[in-house]
Design an enzyme around this catalytic site. Structure first.
Site, PDB file in Angstrom:
ATOM      1  N   ARG A 104       9.884   4.571  -4.458  1.00 52.99           N
ATOM      2  CA  ARG A 104       8.809   4.883  -5.414  1.00 52.99           C
ATOM      3  C   ARG A 104       7.458   4.969  -4.684  1.00 52.99           C
ATOM      4  O   ARG A 104       7.111   4.129  -3.853  1.00 52.99           O
ATOM      5  CB  ARG A 104       8.762   3.800  -6.495  1.00 52.99           C
ATOM      6  CG  ARG A 104       7.659   4.000  -7.546  1.00 52.99           C
ATOM      7  CD  ARG A 104       6.371   3.301  -7.182  1.00 52.99           C
ATOM      8  NE  ARG A 104       5.355   3.425  -8.219  1.00 52.99           N
ATOM      9  CZ  ARG A 104       4.087   3.077  -8.055  1.00 52.99           C
ATOM     10  NH1 ARG A 104       3.665   2.591  -6.905  1.00 52.99           N
ATOM     11  NH2 ARG A 104       3.224   3.230  -9.025  1.00 52.99           N
ATOM     12  N   VAL A 105       6.682   5.987  -5.005  1.00 56.28           N
ATOM     13  CA  VAL A 105       5.325   6.133  -4.470  1.00 56.28           C
ATOM     14  C   VAL A 105       4.398   6.345  -5.657  1.00 56.28           C
ATOM     15  O   VAL A 105       4.732   7.090  -6.582  1.00 56.28           O
ATOM     16  CB  VAL A 105       5.242   7.328  -3.494  1.00 56.28           C
ATOM     17  CG1 VAL A 105       3.808   7.588  -3.084  1.00 56.28           C
ATOM     18  CG2 VAL A 105       6.096   7.072  -2.255  1.00 56.28           C
ATOM     19  N   GLY A 125      -0.063   3.656 -10.914  1.00 53.68           N
ATOM     20  CA  GLY A 125      -0.270   4.942 -10.267  1.00 53.68           C
ATOM     21  C   GLY A 125       0.309   6.130 -11.014  1.00 53.68           C
ATOM     22  O   GLY A 125      -0.255   7.227 -10.964  1.00 53.68           O
ATOM     23  N   THR A 156      -4.734  -2.540  -5.302  1.00 48.23           N
ATOM     24  CA  THR A 156      -5.000  -1.591  -4.225  1.00 48.23           C
ATOM     25  C   THR A 156      -6.461  -1.643  -3.787  1.00 48.23           C
ATOM     26  O   THR A 156      -7.341  -1.820  -4.633  1.00 48.23           O
ATOM     27  CB  THR A 156      -4.713  -0.175  -4.760  1.00 48.23           C
ATOM     28  OG1 THR A 156      -3.330  -0.113  -5.027  1.00 48.23           O
ATOM     29  CG2 THR A 156      -5.133   0.911  -3.813  1.00 48.23           C
ATOM     30  N   THR A 159      -7.276   2.428  -8.905  1.00 49.71           N
ATOM     31  CA  THR A 159      -6.350   1.310  -8.776  1.00 49.71           C
ATOM     32  C   THR A 159      -5.622   1.172 -10.104  1.00 49.71           C
ATOM     33  O   THR A 159      -6.120   1.618 -11.137  1.00 49.71           O
ATOM     34  CB  THR A 159      -7.107   0.008  -8.416  1.00 49.71           C
ATOM     35  OG1 THR A 159      -6.188  -1.070  -8.355  1.00 49.71           O
ATOM     36  CG2 THR A 159      -8.193  -0.321  -9.410  1.00 49.71           C
ATOM     37  N   ASP A 187       0.041   6.614  -6.916  1.00 49.21           N
ATOM     38  CA  ASP A 187      -1.083   7.549  -6.743  1.00 49.21           C
ATOM     39  C   ASP A 187      -1.826   7.354  -5.419  1.00 49.21           C
ATOM     40  O   ASP A 187      -2.455   8.292  -4.907  1.00 49.21           O
ATOM     41  CB  ASP A 187      -2.101   7.346  -7.872  1.00 49.21           C
ATOM     42  CG  ASP A 187      -2.655   5.917  -7.872  1.00 49.21           C
ATOM     43  OD1 ASP A 187      -1.855   4.969  -7.655  1.00 49.21           O
ATOM     44  OD2 ASP A 187      -3.868   5.746  -8.071  1.00 49.21           O
TER      45      ASP A 187
END
Ligand code: SD4
Length: 327
Positions: free
Chosen positions: A215-216, A241, A187, A238, A218
């Site tokens: 899915r998500v 998450g 990230t 990073t 942080d």
């Protein structure tokens, strides 16, 4: 490569002109800078995304504020098709859909986020629109995509040939295993302070490769993947998450700085809190970076290998982060 030296020109700084190297140095420091010297203006980001920090610096050099700097800075990686962890060309979920997460936060605690958005190459720009054009902070999935079209964003296929090929290969075993620092996750989180001393941050990702649909992590969650408080500083994360969400990592780090810790001390404490909740399991990577109001920086991670870019009047450097585990 020889480190470039840049003299601070205070009169130029007050006039809003920064001394900017034409070509970004690709120097990597041997040791983490600790404690870091404060420097303003500054742009820093997770990993070695030097083109992104160079863009952020260029924006501030032209008189842009820290919000414009982080926005345009992280967009460089969203548009980079060779970066398969952010934006266009990002690796898909296990069903083959590229779903992107991003958030942005400014000096006045305004913030916007999009979660699991599809078919839009620059989720950070949609996040900024959410912040500026709606009364909301987060839009998710189809709603976020619909809003993006209403704002004039174009529908694009984000699954590149290469990512598709790799996903088809992955499906043969369907093994879901993040590889530390190799990465199936990288990230970009960026923090900047402009010449007025104002702080902003942005964070954008395609999330964990081959994640479950929906899915998500942080990265688009204000407080977890990113947090800015203009009185104190900012932090971004990073790595895996789920672990950052469990400790609301970036908010925690900013609060620790508010209580007097340096950015470095605060990042170390943030990682230690995660370690404390995972005594039997350390086979995952987390990296935090932070900045305080004076432009001092800090970074810490679990496994060696995490680096972060800094761009100041002193130069443009990729810095190794200190790590909890030493090898
Ligand atoms: C996530 N934190 O979705 C992101 C992935 C990441 O470097 O950071 N990769 O969990």
């Amino acid at each position: 490569m020889q480190r470039r030296k840049f003299l601070k020109n205070s009169s130029a700084l007050t006039a809003g002109i920064l001394t900017v190297p034409i070509i970004a140095s690709s120097e990597t420091r041997k040791k983490p800078i600790e404690p870091s010297k404060g420097s303003i203006p500054i742009a820093i980001c997770t990993w070695d995304f030097g083109n992104a920090t160079a863009k952020a610096w260029e924006v501030m050099n032209k008189g842009g504020n820290s919000l414009d700097a982080v926005h345009q800075g992280v967009m460089v990686e969203e548009n980079n098709l060779d970066n398969r962890t952010v934006g266009n060309g990002g690796r898909p979920d296990r069903d083959g859909n590229v779903t992107l997460d991003a958030c942005i936060m400014d000096k006045d605690a305004n913030c916007g986020a999009v979660l699991a958005i599809q078919n839009i190459a620059n989720p950070i720009s949609v996040a900024r629109k959410v912040m500026e054009e709606t009364p909301h902070v987060m839009l998710v999935g189809k709603g976020a995509e619909q809003f993006a079209y209403e704002q004039g964003f174009e529908k694009q296929n984000l699954l590149t040939k290469q990512s598709k090929k790799e996903w088809e290969e992955w499906k043969k075993t369907s093994q879901y295993k993040p590889i530390i620092n190799i990465e199936n996750h990288d990230t970009i989180g960026m923090l900047a302070i402009d010449k007025n001393g104002d702080i902003a941050g942005a964070c954008t990702t395609s999330g964990m490769a081959y994640k479950m649909a929906g899915r998500v992590g942080d990265s688009p969650i204000i407080g977890a993947g990113l947090f800015v408080d203009n009185e104190v500083g900012g932090a971004t994360a990073t790595g895996v998450g789920e672990e950052v969400v469990r400790t609301v990592g970036s908010f925690l780090i900013v609060e620790l700085m508010r209580q007097g810790k340096s950015p470095q001390e605060a990042c170390e404490e943030g990682v230690k809190r995660i370690i404390a909740k995972n005594k039997d399991k350390q086979d995952f990577q987390i990296g935090f970076i932070a900045i305080n109001k004076q432009g001092e920086t800090g970074a810490y991670c679990i496994h060696p290998g995490f680096t972060f870019r800094t761009y100041t009047t002193e130069g443009h450097v990729n810095n190794p982060s200190g790590s909890y585990l030493k090898s």
